[in-house]
Enzyme design. Structure first.
Site, PDB file in Angstrom:
ATOM      1  N   ASP A 134       0.618  -0.730  -0.010  1.00 27.30           N
ATOM      2  CA  ASP A 134       0.302   0.222   0.252  1.00 27.30           C
ATOM      3  C   ASP A 134       0.858   1.220  -0.040  1.00 27.30           C
ATOM      4  OD1 ASP A 134      -2.242   0.926  -0.326  1.00 27.30           O
ATOM      5  OD2 ASP A 134      -2.761   1.325   1.748  1.00 27.30           O
ATOM      6  N   HIS A 141      -4.098  13.997   0.794  1.00 31.61           N
ATOM      7  CA  HIS A 141      -4.568  12.659   2.421  1.00 31.61           C
ATOM      8  C   HIS A 141      -3.475  12.894   2.870  1.00 31.61           C
ATOM      9  CE1 HIS A 141      -5.575   9.091   4.517  1.00 31.61           C
ATOM     10  NE2 HIS A 141      -3.969   8.179   4.625  1.00 31.61           N
ATOM     11  N   ARG A 150       1.395  15.688  13.165  1.00 35.42           N
ATOM     12  CA  ARG A 150       2.172  16.903  13.360  1.00 35.42           C
ATOM     13  C   ARG A 150       1.535  18.086  12.878  1.00 35.42           C
ATOM     14  NH1 ARG A 150       3.936  11.760  10.881  1.00 35.42           N
ATOM     15  NH2 ARG A 150       3.180  13.013   9.232  1.00 35.42           N
ATOM     16  N   GLU A 206     -10.776   4.064   3.344  1.00 32.71           N
ATOM     17  CA  GLU A 206      -9.447   4.391   2.762  1.00 32.71           C
ATOM     18  C   GLU A 206     -10.095   4.517   1.203  1.00 32.71           C
ATOM     19  OE1 GLU A 206      -5.558   4.000   3.785  1.00 32.71           O
ATOM     20  OE2 GLU A 206      -5.997   5.424   5.698  1.00 32.71           O
ATOM     21  N   GLU A 208      -9.326   3.865  -2.429  1.00 31.68           N
ATOM     22  CA  GLU A 208      -7.616   3.866  -2.662  1.00 31.68           C
ATOM     23  C   GLU A 208      -8.309   3.445  -3.943  1.00 31.68           C
ATOM     24  OE1 GLU A 208      -4.547   2.459  -0.804  1.00 31.68           O
ATOM     25  OE2 GLU A 208      -4.816   2.787   0.971  1.00 31.68           O
ATOM     26  N   ASP A 240      -9.167   0.313   2.130  1.00 34.68           N
ATOM     27  CA  ASP A 240      -8.301  -0.383   3.082  1.00 34.68           C
ATOM     28  C   ASP A 240      -7.913   0.498   4.360  1.00 34.68           C
ATOM     29  OD1 ASP A 240      -5.575  -0.402   4.561  1.00 34.68           O
ATOM     30  OD2 ASP A 240      -4.661   1.456   3.878  1.00 34.68           O
ATOM     31  N   ARG A 244      -7.857   3.103  13.495  1.00 32.66           N
ATOM     32  CA  ARG A 244      -6.965   4.408  14.055  1.00 32.66           C
ATOM     33  C   ARG A 244      -6.965   4.564  15.415  1.00 32.66           C
ATOM     34  NH1 ARG A 244      -6.518   5.421   8.808  1.00 32.66           N
ATOM     35  NH2 ARG A 244      -7.636   6.100   7.032  1.00 32.66           N
ATOM     36  N   GLN A 247      -4.029   2.219  15.269  1.00 35.46           N
ATOM     37  CA  GLN A 247      -2.966   2.373  14.023  1.00 35.46           C
ATOM     38  C   GLN A 247      -1.716   3.607  14.721  1.00 35.46           C
ATOM     39  OE1 GLN A 247      -4.260   4.833  10.661  1.00 35.46           O
ATOM     40  NE2 GLN A 247      -2.347   4.889   9.640  1.00 35.46           N
ATOM     41  N   LYS A 260      -4.346  -2.108   9.572  1.00 32.20           N
ATOM     42  CA  LYS A 260      -4.969  -2.115   8.633  1.00 32.20           C
ATOM     43  C   LYS A 260      -5.089  -3.714   8.532  1.00 32.20           C
ATOM     44  CE  LYS A 260      -3.845   2.044   7.217  1.00 32.20           C
ATOM     45  NZ  LYS A 260      -4.305   2.732   6.300  1.00 32.20           N
ATOM     46  N   THR A 367      -4.414   6.442  -0.046  1.00 37.92           N
ATOM     47  CA  THR A 367      -6.068   7.356   0.019  1.00 37.92           C
ATOM     48  C   THR A 367      -6.224   8.168  -1.131  1.00 37.92           C
ATOM     49  OG1 THR A 367      -5.884   6.562   2.172  1.00 37.92           O
ATOM     50  CG2 THR A 367      -7.879   8.468   2.139  1.00 37.92           C
ATOM     51  N   GLU A 381     -10.276  12.397   8.064  1.00 40.57           N
ATOM     52  CA  GLU A 381      -9.960  13.707   7.265  1.00 40.57           C
ATOM     53  C   GLU A 381     -11.511  14.533   7.838  1.00 40.57           C
ATOM     54  OE1 GLU A 381      -7.925  11.190   3.828  1.00 40.57           O
ATOM     55  OE2 GLU A 381      -7.456  13.570   3.413  1.00 40.57           O
TER      56      GLU A 381
HETATM   57 MN    MN Z   1      -3.898   3.101   2.520  1.00 35.36          MN
END
Ligand code: MN
Length: 432
Positions: A134, A141, A150, A206, A208, A240, A244, A247, A260, A367, A381
């Site tokens: 991936d 994204h 960040r 996600e 994709e 995908d 979260r 993650q 994932k 994504t 998002e």
């Molecule tokens: Mn992905």
């Protein structure tokens, strides 16, 4: 094959079909009661059964070799043949299914044996996927998510030099329609010092595109950028699924792992590079100040027409909406032009260290969000990490996915003077 826009088929459901007009002809693997898994081609609301077509002697020469490889219960051998046999088969199919085909009556006599109604069929994964990678080439994204994690430093300095990716889990790829079970895992609650264990509370999708590898390479022999697009057999939709909360706790320093690998859904139809040829575009110009790709990733031709112009859509249908007869609600509309790297650059970069790629390997693009509201390819998002809820026409709200929620991905290519084609759907319902 430049004048396809005027072609019509004697398979009447193909004409004006939103996904599968004659101009598309995607490959897939299907079965139906009493019939083993086998390869077929979508045309209108039917599947053209390649095994039946071969038995009826509809192909010879190269196109027969390609048809035999594409008629099996997985398409790996077909992908491995490369572009030229695939193109020969496509040319034959276009002739056979054309409304003026001299073979029309003979084919029509084969009825539903040759053209199986899609509604009677079950679709399967189109190939055995040896490896699944991936990428992370959707720059908006990467920016949107980077800002959440960040705020001062959303895009790490390698992003504009390296097509970033991680190795995914091929064994949990599943075909559209497969239910997705909510994963358990470790999460660190806000303010907590130690993690807890339990079901993910921040389950997400996600949006994709999947890229199917055609002919691979030998270990130690990289695929050059000028040849890379020849190694791509086709494309699909890919969701995908992402936990979260798992993650956020696990991803440093080596990237996504169990957040994932519990499920990745793909659409069953492989839309070929040939069908997408009219929807190629120039790779969007990099913003001024961005570095040029390093030489091994740069090719004039790839920059001129290596991008794809595919509209991508995410829809959500909750259990309550389904019960009340409410149509799925669109959450996002995006486009493959949001890719910072081309698919050829992905292939070249992946193999540049000598890594062996094989026919039937699958890449996710990452994504593909746009820069604005309404174009975000994940709930992470849309809700800014769970800060704002999404409102649905049923009066329900969502920050992340709940039991019974069905996520539907769609893709469509449109261009002035061309017949539009689509990818079909990639669906999955959350269980638990
Ligand atoms: Mn992905």
């Amino acid at each position: 094959m430049s004048s396809l826009e005027h072609l019509r088929s004697w398979v009447t459901s193909a004409n004006e079909h939103p996904d599968f007009p004659l101009q598309n002809l995607p490959f897939g693997v299907f079965s139906r009661p009493g019939l083993d898994k086998r390869g077929g081609v979508a045309v209108g609301d039917c599947i053209f059964d390649l095994q039946v077509a071969i038995e009826a002697n509809l192909f010879d020469g190269t196109s027969r070799v390609a048809a035999e490889a594409a008629s099996r219960g997985q398409l790996n051998d077909f992908f491995a043949l490369g572009a030229s046999p695939r193109q020969a088969l496509r040319r034959e199919l276009l002739k056979l299914l054309d409304e003026n085909s001299p073979q029309r009556e003979r084919l029509q006599a084969l009825g539903e044996t040759l053209l199986v109604p899609m509604r009677d069929c079950q679709m399967h994964l189109p190939a055995h996927v040896g490896d699944y990678t991936d990428f992370y080439v959707g720059i908006h994204h990467a920016m949107n998510v980077g800002k959440l994690f960040r705020p001062d430093n959303p895009l790490l300095p390698n992003y504009k030099y390296v097509p970033i990716a991680y190795h995914g889990r091929a064994s949990t790829l599943c075909v559209s329609g497969t239910p997705v079970k909510r994963p358990n895992g470790q999460t660190l609650a806000p303010g907590a010092d130690v993690p807890g264990f339990g079901p993910s509370k921040r389950l997400d999708y996600e949006l994709e595109v999947g890229v199917w590898m055609g002919q691979g390479n030998e270990a130690g022999e990289p695929i050059g950028i000028a040849d890379a697009s020849e190694h791509i057999a086709g494309f699909c939709l890919l969701n995908d699924w992402s936990a979260r909360d798992l993650q956020a706790w696990e991803y440093q320093p080596l990237g996504p792992f169990l957040s994932k690998s519990f499920a990745t859904s793909i659409s069953p139809w492989v839309v070929t590079a040939e069908a997408l040829a009219p929807f190629r575009a120039a790779q969007p110009k990099r913003p001024s100040g961005d570095p040029q790709p390093l030489d091994y990733l740069f090719d004039e031709q790839d920059q001129k027409q290596g991008a794809l112009d595919i509209e991508l859509e995410v829809l959500l249908l909750t259990a309550q909406m389904k019960e009340q007869g409410i149509a799925p609600q669109r959450l996002a509309l995006s486009n493959t032009l949001n890719m910072y790297w081309t698919v050829a650059q992905m292939v070249t970069h992946h193999s540049v260290n000598g890594c062996k790629l094989q026919a039937g390997d699958l890449f996710g693009t990452g994504t593909l969000s746009g820069p604005q509201a309404g174009q975000f390819g994940s709930l992470l998002e849309m809700t800014e990490g769970g800060k704002h809820a999404v409102e649905l026409p049923s009066g329900e709200t969502r920050k992340f996915l709940e039991a019974g929620d069905e996520v539907i991905l769609k893709a469509r290519c449109r261009r002035e003077g061309q017949v539009a084609i689509g990818f079909g759907e990639c669906r999955g319902v959350i269980v638990g």
